[in-house]
Each structure stands twice: as C-alpha cells, then as structure tokens.
Design an enzyme around this catalytic site. Structure first.
Site, PDB file in Angstrom:
ATOM      1  CE1 TYR A 159      -3.589  -2.177   5.407  1.00  0.00           C
ATOM      2  CE2 TYR A 159      -2.777   0.009   4.836  1.00  0.00           C
ATOM      3  CZ  TYR A 159      -3.287  -1.216   4.456  1.00  0.00           C
ATOM      4  OH  TYR A 159      -3.495  -1.488   3.120  1.00  0.00           O
ATOM      5  CB  SER A 200      -0.880   0.014   1.254  1.00  0.00           C
ATOM      6  OG  SER A 200      -1.525   1.262   1.415  1.00  0.00           O
TER       7      SER A 200
END
Length: 137
Positions: free
Chosen positions: A27, A14
C-alpha cells in the site's frame, strides 16, 4: 488546464507514503509513487496558475476505518471510543491528536488546496495526519 493557465490537480495519498507500516508495504509503495507523480506533474506547471498537490491523510474515520474500528470494538466487547483509544495507544502511538481525523477535516484541507488561496502551494505534500508523522518539515 495549462492552455487555460489555471487549474488544480489534487491527489489524495496517505501519511503511509512517508511512514511505511511493515504490514502495508504494498500500500505504501503506491502512496509513495503518487508523491513522485504529483511532484513531476507540478514541475510541468511552471509559470502558470495550475497547481498540483498531494494531501496526506493519517488515520481517518472513513467508511473503511470506521467499519474496522467498529468491528474490532464489537469483537472485543468494548465501545468504539474505547477501541479508538486502544488503537492510538498500541498501533499509532505517535499521533498527537490521539483520535481519528474526520473526513470533514481532510475535506477542509482539500478545499483549501482547490481554492485560489493556495496559488503559491504547488508541488507540495501536505499532511493532515494528526501529527502521526514524527517530522518537523
């Protein structure tokens, strides 16, 4: 793959690996770790046609993000398109495309990285983030 001299390892990470949102540090930590693993594995492929690369999607109209935007739109009594526009105005102002990427657009990058055309791309982290990350490299 190393014994056969050819192969592809693709990690989907990501853009949050590079641009850490304060509300998602946990995350982002896992996504940054994926970059280290990918680069380390790529170093093991020296002299072969095995490649190890990481795709860095940005905001994408995936199932999870789609559900989030749709539910926020319903709660705010606005259209999904209006909610998406608001998201990029307030939560993601650095986006250049000012819209969610499609899963097909992310898949296009992954298909390239998996193909023989990407033989010289190894150990790379390639963004498909709509320009969210404010870097030139």
């Amino acid at each position: 793959m190393l014994a056969n001299g050819w192969g592809r390892v693709l990690i989907i990470s990501s853009e949050s690996a590079l641009q850490i949102p304060t509300e998602m540090i946990h995350y982002s930590t896992t996504k940054t770790a994926q970059l280290a693993v990918s680069r380390g594995l790529a170093e093991l492929t020296t002299g072969t046609d095995v490649t190890v690369n990481t795709a860095l999607p940005g905001p994408t109209f995936s199932e999870g993000m789609g559900d989030f935007i749709t539910s926020m739109a319903a709660r705010s009594n606005v259209s999904v398109a209006e909610m998406e526009k608001d998201f990029f105005k307030n939560a993601c102002p650095t986006s250049i495309i000012k819209r969610l990427a499609t899963t097909q657009e992310v898949a296009n990058l992954v298909a390239y990285l998996a193909s023989p055309l990407a033989l010289a791309t190894n150990g790379a982290a390639i963004r498909v983030d709509g320009g969210v990350s404010k870097t030139i490299a």
